[in-house]
Each structure stands twice: as structure tokens, then as C-alpha cells.
Write a protein that holds these residues in place. Sequence first.
Motif, PDB file in Angstrom:
ATOM      1  N   PRO A 185       0.898  -1.319  -0.121  1.00  0.00           N
ATOM      2  CA  PRO A 185      -0.140   0.229   0.059  1.00  0.00           C
ATOM      3  C   PRO A 185       0.878   1.180   0.124  1.00  0.00           C
ATOM      4  O   PRO A 185       0.550   2.411  -0.774  1.00  0.00           O
ATOM      5  CB  PRO A 185      -0.856  -0.217   1.479  1.00  0.00           C
ATOM      6  CG  PRO A 185      -0.818  -1.599   1.764  1.00  0.00           C
ATOM      7  CD  PRO A 185       0.569  -2.110   1.288  1.00  0.00           C
ATOM      8  N   LEU A 188       2.138   2.080  -3.349  1.00  0.00           N
ATOM      9  CA  LEU A 188       1.120   2.257  -4.091  1.00  0.00           C
ATOM     10  C   LEU A 188       0.943   3.890  -4.033  1.00  0.00           C
ATOM     11  O   LEU A 188       0.809   4.675  -4.970  1.00  0.00           O
ATOM     12  CB  LEU A 188      -0.174   1.634  -3.746  1.00  0.00           C
ATOM     13  CG  LEU A 188      -1.425   1.858  -4.663  1.00  0.00           C
ATOM     14  CD1 LEU A 188      -1.102   0.944  -6.012  1.00  0.00           C
ATOM     15  CD2 LEU A 188      -2.603   1.302  -4.089  1.00  0.00           C
ATOM     16  N   PHE A 189       0.798   4.171  -2.696  1.00  0.00           N
ATOM     17  CA  PHE A 189       0.286   5.784  -2.490  1.00  0.00           C
ATOM     18  C   PHE A 189       1.489   6.626  -2.935  1.00  0.00           C
ATOM     19  O   PHE A 189       1.041   7.614  -3.469  1.00  0.00           O
ATOM     20  CB  PHE A 189       0.120   5.954  -1.174  1.00  0.00           C
ATOM     21  CG  PHE A 189      -1.628   5.487  -0.982  1.00  0.00           C
ATOM     22  CD1 PHE A 189      -2.829   6.244  -1.327  1.00  0.00           C
ATOM     23  CD2 PHE A 189      -1.992   4.147  -0.466  1.00  0.00           C
ATOM     24  CE1 PHE A 189      -3.897   5.863  -1.339  1.00  0.00           C
ATOM     25  CE2 PHE A 189      -3.068   3.808  -0.564  1.00  0.00           C
ATOM     26  CZ  PHE A 189      -4.139   4.705  -0.954  1.00  0.00           C
ATOM     27  N   LEU A 192       1.678   7.013  -6.393  1.00  0.00           N
ATOM     28  CA  LEU A 192       0.400   8.026  -6.938  1.00  0.00           C
ATOM     29  C   LEU A 192       0.821   9.565  -6.745  1.00  0.00           C
ATOM     30  O   LEU A 192       0.568  10.109  -7.548  1.00  0.00           O
ATOM     31  CB  LEU A 192      -1.007   7.569  -6.298  1.00  0.00           C
ATOM     32  CG  LEU A 192      -1.627   6.183  -6.739  1.00  0.00           C
ATOM     33  CD1 LEU A 192      -2.658   5.708  -6.064  1.00  0.00           C
ATOM     34  CD2 LEU A 192      -1.646   6.262  -8.387  1.00  0.00           C
TER      35      LEU A 192
END
Lengths: 295, 202
Positions: A185, A188-189, A192
Motif C-alpha cells: 500500500p 502504491l500511494f 500515486l
Amino acid sequence: MTLRVWHVVLVAALFLAFAFPAIADVAVPQLTGRVVDRTGTLSSSDIAALSQKLSDFETRKGSQIAVLIVPTTDPEAIEQFSIRVAEAWKIGRKKVDDGAILVVAKNDRHLRIEVGYGLEGALTDVTSRRIIDEVITPKFREGDFAGGISAGVDRMMRVVDGEPLPVPSRSVKFTNLNDIGPLAPIVLFASLIVGGLFRSLLGRLLGSVATGSLVGILALLILGSPGIALIAGIVGFVLAFIADLSPASTGSSRGGSWSSGSSSGGWTSGSSSSDSGSFSGGGGSFGGGGASGSW
Amino acid sequence: MCKILTVLAALASLSLTNCGYNAIQSEDEQIKANWSEVVNQYQRRADLVPNLVNSVKGFAQQEKDVLLGVTNARAKVGSIQATPEVLNDPAAFQKFQAAQGELSSALSRLLVVTENYPQLKSDALFKDLMSQLEGTENRITVARNRYIKAVQEYNVTVRSFPNNLTAMVFGYKEKPNFSVENEKEISTAPKVDFNPAPAPSK
């Protein structure tokens, strides 16, 4: 008069009670080498010779043995203290668990051989106790600590030598894939958010490359594993390339153009923290096997 | 389209990690592993007892009742199943713990008795058995401590929000933990006896 004296005594007692709430356990000493002496009992040449012996043994057999001398383990028993040391130091190879620690509490006159799971078949409780009673403590009684420890370690190595263990490997350790789980996670963030930022600065391709490399470097710093870092970097690149969370191409960037003065916090990469002289446990686990004794 | 997918992926990964389901799973497994280690070490002790009793018998035949006490406690321990199902049944857990505690106190009585037999204490076999017993007791302590820690972690996970909702849905309850075995003994003051014990007639 007496009343006042009592008053003073009471206040003093209360103050003491609050000032020293409880005797804390002895902290686990830092693993500075194969031989950690917190009492100054061993001379530096003793320590060097012992460390050399243990290090040669590890290269030959793969098994790690460490020695720790502390003044006292009070208020804990030596067994409780040494299992804490074993859990912190993680001597021995991971999954092989072939580590052993000789712990000496000098002022308590107690010592213990703490044995990792993988050596419990060789250094059994009985064998460990015999090494303590027949090899180490007779020398300790004469005040010959260096000789006792050296002889004890020799005997331990001889016993472990009889145990079939995996051959020591010199390969680069790749971290388990399990270690990616909690990171996913975050990757992922990070990809982004950072990706959006970089893309608005550098455009799609360059920004994605920058994101990927940043995520990769971060992963390398956190995990210290090139394999995982590479994977994380690629994931970061792909995500940043695909994802379209921030309006990058449009000029509607709320006036606040990104001031690219992001004082880079000086990533001094390449500090691969593996000095040839340092020693660290290989991740072996212990379950309280071994024996204790006193002299 | 890509935007929606990204958001969905982010949400999915968040919800999986955040409702605590995975945490409950892994901590539950950890407890099972630690429990089997506890049972394993207790079993090791139970296997030692007959040898210990026999070696004491050779030197201290007249201590019949103490030896019998150990043997009976050992039999009781052997009759109790210690499967992981015990962990979901506080009553069974209590029973297991009580039986093990009884064996512990029977063993300590036996060790007190052996103090009176110097010949027994210098016997090589007895010495070896004693160091095995010491090592086993230490392993039991370590295993129990690790079990206690794992259960604490799990119980906190199961009771804290929002994991408690997940736990409720899937039927995960708090697990029983070890307590002090001899609470009664600790709460009564020890009797001090200044009369020297009569020397055993050898």
C-alpha cells in the motif's frame, strides 16, 4: 520533636518511593562483536583471539557463537536475561537456528550456555551442563576467566562440529517476498502522489522514471534488499505512468506552481553498512534450551 | 477509466489491511504455533518424569507417598488432550493448566525430598536427569511467555475498533491466557519451621 523527625522520615521515604519506582531489568547490551565484555575482564588480545576463533568457525561451519560478560543480571535470573539477549541478537542463521551464546554474569557468579533450536540436538542440556561444570567453572574458581571462556568455547565448537549443518553460503541474501506485503500500500500511494508531482514537473515519461527510481531508492533504504527495491521501483514506474490522479497536463494547477526547491535530504546511498569488521546475528531463534551453572 | 481503477485498487488494498481480517488470521496462527510449542515442552517434561521417578526410587525407597504423588500427577497430565481446540474453550484450558500445575508442585516436592539423599544427588544419571528437567522447565517458561504475548496481541486486535466488527462477523473470540498457577499458595504466608528436620534413616 519525634513527631517532626517521623514526618521528615516519611517524606523522605515517599520521595524515595517515587524517585526510584522499581529496579529496571538490565538492558540488553549492543552486539558490538562476537565477544561483548561489559566488565573489562578480558584483555583486548583475549577478545581479538576469541573473536578470530569464532569467526573462523563461522566461515567453516556456518554456525555463530557469541560470548557476553555482564556484571549482573539482577533483578532477573540469568535464564530470563539470556533469552532476552538471544531474542535481541538473533545469533545463528535464519531457519537453521544454529546459534549459541555463552553468558557470564560475573558478580552474580552465574553463567549460562543459551542454545538455539538448531543446536539443541548437539548441545543438549546435559552436554551444556557438563561443559559448564567440567570445563569452564573449574577455571573460573581459580579466577582464570579468559582461560575458562576460551576452553568452554573450544568445547562448544567441538560439539557443534559433530552436528551436520547446512554448508555456509556466500550468496547475496534476497529478502523473502513476504516482506513486500506490508510495503504494497505504501508503494502504491507513494507512487500515486509522488508520480503526480513529478509528472506535472517533468512530463509523463520522465516523471514516471523519476517516481520509479525514487520509490526504488526508498525501498532499498528501508529494506536494504536490491531485489525488492527493483520490483518496487518498477511498480512505482508503471503506476506513475498509468495513473491519472492529478491533473497534470492541464494548466489548472491552482496557481501554486510547484516550487521545485525541494531541498533533497541528501540521500547518501551506497552506505551498504556491511563493514567487514562488524558482526550481526543471522536471524536465528532460541527457545530456552541450554544449561546454567555457577562457580 | 484508469483513474477509477486506481482508486478502486487503492481502496481494496486499504480495506483489506484495515478491517483487521488479515491481522486476526496471522495472529491466530501465531497463537496456534506458540501453543503447540507449549504443549511440546510440557510433553517433554511428562516424558522425563518416569525416568526421574525411577532414578529416585533406587536411592529413596521410603519416600513412597511423594513418588506416588508425582506418578499420579503425571498420569493425570497424560489423560488430558491438549489440541488447539482447547484454546477456544476456557474451561478445558483451565483443566489443562490445573493438571500441569499439579505436576509442577508434585515435582517440586520430590526435589525437596532428594535434598536428604547425598548419594542420590551425586549420582551421574540423576544429575543428567536434573539438568534435563531444568532445561525443560526453562523451555516451558519461554514457550508460555511467548504464548502469553501472542494471546495479548490477538486479544487487543480482536477487541479494538474496527477489528471487533470483523471478529464478530467471523466469530473470533478472545482466547484464554495462562494465569499464576499457585495463586492460593502465594496468597498464604509461608510457614517457617525452625525445628531441624529429622535425618532420614539410611
